[in-house]
Design a protein around this motif. Structure first.
Motif, PDB file in Angstrom:
ATOM      1  N   THR A 132      55.344  50.923  33.952  1.00 49.93           N
ATOM      2  CA  THR A 132      54.761  50.080  32.910  1.00 49.93           C
ATOM      3  C   THR A 132      54.944  50.711  31.542  1.00 49.93           C
ATOM      4  N   LYS A 133      54.866  49.847  30.512  1.00 49.37           N
ATOM      5  CA  LYS A 133      55.033  50.320  29.142  1.00 49.37           C
ATOM      6  C   LYS A 133      53.981  49.673  28.234  1.00 49.37           C
ATOM      7  N   PRO A 134      52.728  50.084  28.370  1.00 50.08           N
ATOM      8  CA  PRO A 134      51.692  49.487  27.508  1.00 50.08           C
ATOM      9  C   PRO A 134      51.906  49.864  26.045  1.00 50.08           C
ATOM     10  N   TYR A 135      51.867  48.837  25.201  1.00 48.77           N
ATOM     11  CA  TYR A 135      52.054  49.052  23.767  1.00 48.77           C
ATOM     12  C   TYR A 135      50.679  49.103  23.113  1.00 48.77           C
ATOM     13  N   THR A 136      50.368  50.199  22.461  1.00 48.06           N
ATOM     14  CA  THR A 136      49.069  50.360  21.822  1.00 48.06           C
ATOM     15  C   THR A 136      49.245  50.854  20.394  1.00 48.06           C
ATOM     16  N   ILE A 147      42.402  48.913  26.396  1.00 46.38           N
ATOM     17  CA  ILE A 147      43.594  49.465  27.018  1.00 46.38           C
ATOM     18  C   ILE A 147      43.929  50.881  26.540  1.00 46.38           C
ATOM     19  N   TYR A 148      43.681  51.206  25.269  1.00 42.94           N
ATOM     20  CA  TYR A 148      44.120  52.492  24.743  1.00 42.94           C
ATOM     21  C   TYR A 148      43.467  53.650  25.475  1.00 42.94           C
ATOM     22  N   ALA A 149      42.166  53.576  25.708  1.00 42.05           N
ATOM     23  CA  ALA A 149      41.461  54.694  26.332  1.00 42.05           C
ATOM     24  C   ALA A 149      42.060  55.024  27.691  1.00 42.05           C
ATOM     25  N   ILE A 153      44.707  48.903  36.050  1.00 40.09           N
ATOM     26  CA  ILE A 153      45.321  47.676  35.516  1.00 40.09           C
ATOM     27  C   ILE A 153      44.524  46.431  35.912  1.00 40.09           C
ATOM     28  N   PRO A 154      44.131  46.275  37.205  1.00 36.69           N
ATOM     29  CA  PRO A 154      43.293  45.109  37.538  1.00 36.69           C
ATOM     30  C   PRO A 154      41.977  45.088  36.771  1.00 36.69           C
ATOM     31  N   PHE A 155      41.364  46.263  36.577  1.00 35.74           N
ATOM     32  CA  PHE A 155      40.114  46.307  35.819  1.00 35.74           C
ATOM     33  C   PHE A 155      40.320  45.805  34.396  1.00 35.74           C
ATOM     34  N   LEU A 156      41.374  46.269  33.735  1.00 39.36           N
ATOM     35  CA  LEU A 156      41.639  45.843  32.353  1.00 39.36           C
ATOM     36  C   LEU A 156      41.908  44.343  32.283  1.00 39.36           C
ATOM     37  N   ASN A 157      42.649  43.821  33.246  1.00 37.77           N
ATOM     38  CA  ASN A 157      42.959  42.384  33.240  1.00 37.77           C
ATOM     39  C   ASN A 157      41.745  41.527  33.560  1.00 37.77           C
ATOM     40  N   TYR A 158      40.777  42.077  34.327  1.00 40.58           N
ATOM     41  CA  TYR A 158      39.555  41.336  34.610  1.00 40.58           C
ATOM     42  C   TYR A 158      38.572  41.432  33.454  1.00 40.58           C
ATOM     43  N   TYR A 159      38.471  42.617  32.864  1.00 44.43           N
ATOM     44  CA  TYR A 159      37.477  42.807  31.809  1.00 44.43           C
ATOM     45  C   TYR A 159      37.805  41.935  30.601  1.00 44.43           C
TER      46      TYR A 159
END
Length: 922
Positions: free
Chosen positions: A722-726, A767-769, A821-827
């Motif tokens: 993955t490549k999260p952009y922050t 997401i950043y944390a 990832i599931p937690f971030l998408n649910y929150y």
């Protein structure tokens, strides 16, 4: 000479007086059966039974039939939507509803009666006169649009059965190429069992009770049709919308009615457009047109509603006024008829479509239980049992989400007429708490127009409501051409009575709400409590109004019911009036939606309408018109009148609240006026967005730019696949909204969304944390060959890790993929997926806006919807938005308003016209 409208009002006044004076004489015969549709025993049906009793004394079945024929106005919708009590009180309904009413009146006097149905034949002249149109092909198309069954037509020779293309969204326009000269179609009337010796109402020395089986041989079933009738019309032919100088509506002048110094292009004075419904303005324009072109003529001459050719024979008709083709079928109830109509009909079916129309509700929400180490989502959904529309005309249907006493599972609770008909579901979700403001969605489903070919392509109606809130209270409003003012009177009377039963008191220690301190003199910003002891002062044991389901339904539900009933009554009258003045046929088959309040409520001025819920909104998303034609010419679509009807009905949404509460309210058109009249320096202008270039030119107007807000610096990560952009910032927490400026059909649905990015290095909600923590952990692990169990190391999620470097990285990867990832998408829905470059995120053509937005700025989701309409347009559609450049800001809320038109590029006719209002809070 009375017009139909004047005659209706006169008869309604006479009815009210009659009902008052005959109250004590209420009497029914319980030996005759009642049904949902044939009601003559309930409180709501008491005026019907009273009138029938008085008429029976004058001439038994004859007087009852003549009353029904001379008073009930036929409406063209299919089947039963009104029921006997509402049809009697409102004096209009379909053939089925008028039949139900006549049957109820007859049965209340122990006269057996039943439905009869069969295929009848009418000449073009009869049909045009009955429908009030001047062109038989238009009348035939209206029958097609309403789903009439077993339709066929003649243009002078043999009959041709209806054929064409029917889909779930409607029937293709079906104008025969030649003039229709006669039609055949399925129709409903009544048969009454009358003594043979007096079957035409002739007096006899003795009476015969036809309800007694022993007297069956002395009685005969007599056909009676109180729905089919004929009128006399004037021959002036006045049409203010045609000719060399037609009346047109100046929309820009209407929008800018409160704009100081505005000059209307039509030369009209904008002040004359203030505080008026478009219909009132139109009537003034037509009056001026008459004075110039037809001196001495009046608005009623233009409307030409016709005078009913009444019957006062003192005898029952010898036969039906039209030929019946084929076999007549009879039924004692709507349910028995509908049981004979199979779900899928073949050519051998006697009954093709059900008469009863129903409403059901789909409910969806997600309960999320979040702990420091896990997040679990529980999808919750369900569908209510169908409720007959005919039962909703004399009782309110309210809805809110709650939980049972021994449960924390959210579900819908329904009250019909103050009685709970759907209790909350039971069950338990460990660790879950339902809080005010939690979101859910519902979809209202209503039976609509049946397939006129008898097939399965029904044009049923639905309206989706997303982001409803727990703690909000909602009334399910439904109406149409059967709505009437008796519903308003009944709702208001009940609310006044309930206001006396459920007294509201204030807590002297009330600190107020987020909108300000409690004003104890008028109740503004105060929490209302129910005075359960009747002392007139607050007690610690008094529940809040929101926590007393019975009082809440009576007071808040009662106000919403009164408002919706008044809206629907005006709606029906305004559509009818505009049709007659503009020579169009727009038939309101069904209008339905939610009238709602937020979970905050205010108690104002100790009036009959004392409970004023916060955030009052009338939101009728489900609107179904049929027709839309000019009625006196060859069939043409009346686009300009369609646009006018929309403005007229939008204005009603704010006028109702102003009339009931005395407070200014916001509708789409009122919101445009308020925004353009803004004097607080927002610099509001009227926008027309109708192309990609106009979308691009207005991004700055909406507050978006290609430049990051001050202080943000890109800080993208690569974490496994993955490549999260922050981004980071010198401040924390700090946020911005973002969306793509250009899109195409190749973009994923997630990348078409908008998101709010928040930089907060210590908050696990964002997401950043997680990305920073996991990236640092990976970097640290890569510096060692292994980690011993004694080190007590864990992943960022808290899972213990030990072993070789490869094993530890694998465990970190598992936690990243399966937990974080599931937690971030649910929150925050789709949060991680949206910002992942591996799943389509890009900074190319990206726009940004500081968060929170200015009070004057539209929501990013609305901006994205506008963008999508022009970069991924609906097929065969030309889209245009009319909207103020800023939101509407009031002391307690801000609203975004706009009008979205969708024109079919092939025909030039409207596909849809949406008047949108969204409450953005403060």
């Amino acid at each position: 000479m009375l017009s139909r409208e004047c005659f209706l009002k006169k008869r309604f006044n006479q009815f009210v007086i009659s009902a008052l004076f005959s109250f004590l004489s209420f009497s029914v015969n319980a030996t005759q059966p009642t049904t949902d549709e044939i009601d003559f025993t309930s409180t709501a049906a008491q005026p019907l039974a009273n009138e029938a009793l008085q008429l029976a004394k004058q001439g038994n079945a004859v007087a009852i039939y003549e009353y029904a024929y001379n008073n009930f106005i036929f409406e063209t919708y299919h089947g039963s939507r009104s029921g006997s009590a509402n049809t009697f009180l409102g004096l209009h309904g379909s053939d089925v509803d008028i039949a139900s009413t006549l049957i109820a009146m007859l049965r209340s006097q122990n006269i057996p009666a039943r439905y009869a149905t069969g295929t009848i034949q009418l000449s073009a002249a009869q049909l045009n006169n009955w429908f009030g149109v001047g062109n038989s092909n238009v009348a035939f198309q209206l029958m097609v649009d309403q789903g009439y069954q077993k339709l066929s037509y003649s243009t002078g020779g043999a009959y041709t059965a209806l054929s064409g293309t029917q889909t779930s969204t409607g029937f293709a326009y079906y104008f025969p190429t030649s003039a229709v000269t006669s039609v055949q179609f399925e129709h409903v009337w009544v048969e009454a069992l009358i003594p043979f010796d007096q079957y035409r109402g002739l007096p006899t020395p003795t009476t015969v009770d036809c309800s007694v089986a022993a007297n069956a041989s002395r009685c005969v079933w007599v056909p009676l049709d109180a729905s089919f009738k004929q009128y006399s019309y004037n021959s002036y032919g006045l049409d203010p919308t045609s000719g060399t100088s037609p009346v047109t509506f100046d929309y820009n002048c209407y929008y800018n009615a409160y704009q100081t110094g505005y000059k209307c292009s039509s030369g009209a004075n904008p002040v004359s457009f203030q505080n008026k419904n478009p219909l009132t303005i139109l009537e003034g324009q037509i009056t001026a047109w008459l004075q110039t072109n037809y001196p001495g003529k009046t608005l009623d001459d233009v409307a030409n509603e016709g005078q009913l050719i009444q019957v006062h024979d003192g005898l029952l008709p010898a036969s039906l006024p039209y030929p019946v083709i084929g076999k007549v079928r009879t039924y004692d109830s709507v349910d028995l008829h509908d049981a004979a109509a199979p779900p899928v009909c073949t050519s051998a079916c006697a009954e093709t479509k059900k008469w009863a129309k129903t409403l059901s509700i789909n409910f969806n929400t997600t309960a999320v239980v979040t702990t420091t180490t896990s997040s679990t989502s529980y999808p919750i959904s369900g569908t209510t049992q169908p409720v007959k529309v005919a039962t909703l005309n004399t009782a309110r249907l309210t809805m809110h989400v709650t939980t049972a006493a021994s449960s924390n599972v959210p579900s819908i609770t329904l009250y019909l007429g103050g009685q709970q008909i759907l209790a909350p579901a039971t069950g338990n979700i460990p660790g879950y708490t339902l809080n005010n403001g939690d979101l859910y969605s519902v979809t209202l489903n209503v039976d609509g127009v049946p397939d006129p070919l008898g097939g399965t392509n029904e044009s049923n109606f639905s309206a989706a409501y997303n982001n409803l809130t727990y703690g909000g209270y909602y009334l399910l409003a439904i109406g149409g051409s059967y709505s009437n003012w008796s519903q308003v009177h009944n709702a208001a009377d009940q609310l006044i009575a309930d206001s006396a039963t459920y007294k509201v008191v204030l807590n002297p220690k009330d600190a107020g709400t987020s909108n300000g301190a409690c004003d104890f003199t008028i109740g503004l910003n105060c929490t209302p409590y129910v005075d359960t002891a009747g002392t007139g002062v607050y007690a610690a044991t008094d529940p809040t109004l929101l926590n007393d389901p019975t009082a809440l339904d009576a007071l808040t539900g009662g106000l919403l019911y009164t408002a919706s009933s008044q809206y629907l009554a005006y709606y029906r009258d305004y559509i009818d009036r505009a049709n007659h003045l503009m020579k169009t046929a727009f038939e309101p088959v069904c209008l339905f939606g939610l009238v709602s309040s937020t979970y905050e409520a205010e108690y104002l001025n100790n009036t009959a309408f004392s409970v004023m819920p916060g955030g009052l909104v009338i939101d009728m998303k489900g609107q179904e018109f049929v027709g839309g034609f000019k009625v006196n010419a060859s069939p043409t679509i009346a686009n300009s009148q369609f646009l006018f009807q929309g403005h007229m009905m939008s204005a009603l949404e704010h006028e109702i609240w102003q009339e009931l509460t005395g407070y200014d309210a916001v509708s789409t058109v009122r919101g445009i006026q308020m925004a353009l009249a803004n004097t607080s320096g927002l610099g509001t202008s009227l926008l027309t967005v109708n192309s990609q270039s106009s979308v691009q030119s207005n991004y700055a107007t909406f507050g978006f730019s290609s430049t990051l807000p001050s202080g943000f610096t890109a800080d993208p990560f690569t974490i496994f696949s993955t490549k999260p952009y922050t981004w980071t910032n010198t401040k924390s927490p700090v946020s911005f909204d973002t969306l793509l400026g250009t899109v195409s059909s190749s973009n994923t649905s997630v990348q078409l969304e908008t998101h709010t990015y928040t930089y907060d290095p210590t908050n696990g909600a964002y997401i950043y944390a997680w990305a920073n923590c996991t990236n640092n952990l990976i970097t640290s692990v890569k510096t060692v060959s292994s980690i011993p169990a004694s080190a007590g190391a864990t992943t960022c999620w808290g899972t213990p890790i030990s072993g070789t470097q490869a094993a530890v990285l694998s465990e970190i990867s598992t936690d990243w993929s399966n937990n974080i990832i599931p937690f971030l998408n649910y929150y925050i829905t789709d949060q991680f997926t949206y910002f992942d470059q591996s799943q389509g995120f890009t900074t190319t053509n990206r726009l940004y806006r500081s968060y929170p937005p200015l009070v004057s700025q539209y929501s990013p989701s609305t901006v994205a919807s506008i963008r999508n309409d022009f970069y991924i347009p609906p097929s065969n559609s030309s889209i245009s938005y009319t909207m103020p450049s800023t939101t509407v800001v009031t002391p307690f809320n801000r609203f975004e308003v706009y009008i979205r038109s969708n024109i079919n590029t092939s025909t030039g006719n409207y596909n849809s016209l949406d008047f949108v209002i969204g409450n953005l809070g403060l």
